[in-house]
Design a protein around this motif. Sequence first.
Motif, PDB file in Angstrom:
ATOM      1  N   ASN A 165      30.746 -30.204 -18.449  1.00  0.00           N
ATOM      2  CA  ASN A 165      31.164 -30.930 -17.349  1.00  0.00           C
ATOM      3  C   ASN A 165      29.957 -32.102 -16.756  1.00  0.00           C
ATOM      4  OD1 ASN A 165      33.681 -29.624 -17.259  1.00  0.00           O
ATOM      5  ND2 ASN A 165      32.537 -28.193 -16.027  1.00  0.00           N
ATOM      6  N   LYS A 180      28.354 -35.472 -15.683  1.00  0.00           N
ATOM      7  CA  LYS A 180      29.021 -36.682 -15.140  1.00  0.00           C
ATOM      8  C   LYS A 180      27.794 -37.561 -14.744  1.00  0.00           C
ATOM      9  CE  LYS A 180      32.190 -38.611 -11.900  1.00  0.00           C
ATOM     10  NZ  LYS A 180      33.145 -38.102 -10.591  1.00  0.00           N
ATOM     11  N   TRP A 181      27.793 -38.946 -15.216  1.00  0.00           N
ATOM     12  CA  TRP A 181      26.765 -39.916 -14.833  1.00  0.00           C
ATOM     13  C   TRP A 181      27.309 -40.730 -13.483  1.00  0.00           C
ATOM     14  CZ3 TRP A 181      27.072 -37.451 -19.356  1.00  0.00           C
ATOM     15  CH2 TRP A 181      26.041 -36.973 -19.924  1.00  0.00           C
ATOM     16  N   ILE A 182      26.487 -40.742 -12.585  1.00  0.00           N
ATOM     17  CA  ILE A 182      27.279 -41.404 -11.351  1.00  0.00           C
ATOM     18  C   ILE A 182      26.168 -42.611 -10.882  1.00  0.00           C
ATOM     19  CG2 ILE A 182      27.667 -41.137  -8.759  1.00  0.00           C
ATOM     20  CD1 ILE A 182      28.010 -38.067  -9.792  1.00  0.00           C
ATOM     21  N   ARG A 209      29.948 -30.235 -11.620  1.00  0.00           N
ATOM     22  CA  ARG A 209      30.336 -30.640 -10.004  1.00  0.00           C
ATOM     23  C   ARG A 209      29.267 -30.007  -8.971  1.00  0.00           C
ATOM     24  NH1 ARG A 209      34.815 -29.451 -12.957  1.00  0.00           N
ATOM     25  NH2 ARG A 209      34.905 -27.238 -12.285  1.00  0.00           N
ATOM     26  N   LYS A 240      28.771 -33.229 -23.177  1.00  0.00           N
ATOM     27  CA  LYS A 240      29.155 -33.390 -21.959  1.00  0.00           C
ATOM     28  C   LYS A 240      30.316 -32.876 -21.389  1.00  0.00           C
ATOM     29  CE  LYS A 240      31.174 -38.052 -23.005  1.00  0.00           C
ATOM     30  NZ  LYS A 240      30.901 -39.498 -22.786  1.00  0.00           N
ATOM     31  N   THR A 241      31.649 -32.602 -22.101  1.00  0.00           N
ATOM     32  CA  THR A 241      32.517 -32.216 -21.845  1.00  0.00           C
ATOM     33  C   THR A 241      32.553 -30.375 -21.704  1.00  0.00           C
ATOM     34  OG1 THR A 241      33.907 -33.820 -23.184  1.00  0.00           O
ATOM     35  CG2 THR A 241      35.063 -31.705 -22.700  1.00  0.00           C
TER      36      THR A 241
END
Length: 312
Positions: free
Chosen positions: A25, A27-29, A43, A21-22
């Motif tokens: 990038n 991201k779980w929203i 992003r 994940k890093t």
Amino acid sequence: MYDFHTHFIPEEIMSWVKENKTKVNAKWIEKDASKNTFLEINRKWGFELKDAFIDFSKYSSELKNAGITHAVTSPIPQLFMYDFDPVITTEVSRVYNDALANLSNSNPDIISALGTVPLNSPEQAAELLQDAMNEGLKGAIIGPGISGHMLSDDYFIPFFEEANKLKAIVFIHPLLSEDPRLKRRMMPNLIGVPWETTVCATDLLLSGFTDTYPDIKVLFAHGGGYLPYQLGRLDKGFKQWGAVSTNLKAFPSEYAKLFWYDTVLWNEKSIDYLKKMVGEKQVVPGSDFPFDLSAWPPIQVNKDEISTLFIK
């Protein structure tokens, strides 16, 4: 009933994204209006992790409920990861392809599958395409190019030479347009997506791509974007300008009949027009399931052709 244009995310890919994940990038929203989490990579272009995307039992039951007897599934464009170092793109492509090969080989009556390749490294893309097809995949889904390169550029020769040699299916699926004028009212998806296909398809057509690579089955998503509607303009340009006709042996409208197109148009009259312009045999049923704008269930056309050329 057939469906050529569906997407699925195997468990192995979800695990890879979490482990990396890093690097990517990820991201779980959480969104209040949805019961599901959204996943965003680098992003860009977040999407809802619906059950049918990540749970094969749910995916297959939805196919059955819609009367689909066989579907071709593909990786999702958000996970092409062309923006990253080719090492990362190659790694995720291998994981995705291996997982889809295992899934399709275990369920041959229900699905066939296409792989993904590191388009940002054409030599590696050629190697992975060969590996994927050796595992039983039918070809690859790719984007309409990468930053700085359109698909007709010499940069991609290694990949397309291999695809031609293997007689692969190359399913060209657009990414969201980054045109700043479209940053409102969902226009990046509504008109930006088919616009990206239009640019890519027109460029390939005018480059003489099908003369160079006659054994690749090129399929354009979303009915070829706006290309079929403007073939008359391309033919006029062919008669008027050498820059249009230089690489072609016939009118653009004739070359358009050498590509394939899905029925993700949400309108039967549009599909009828597409068939008139490119020939009924070049149009295959597709839905884009399970994305929000899927044409579900897909309108059935050309069933014999899709069975013999794309599945068996």
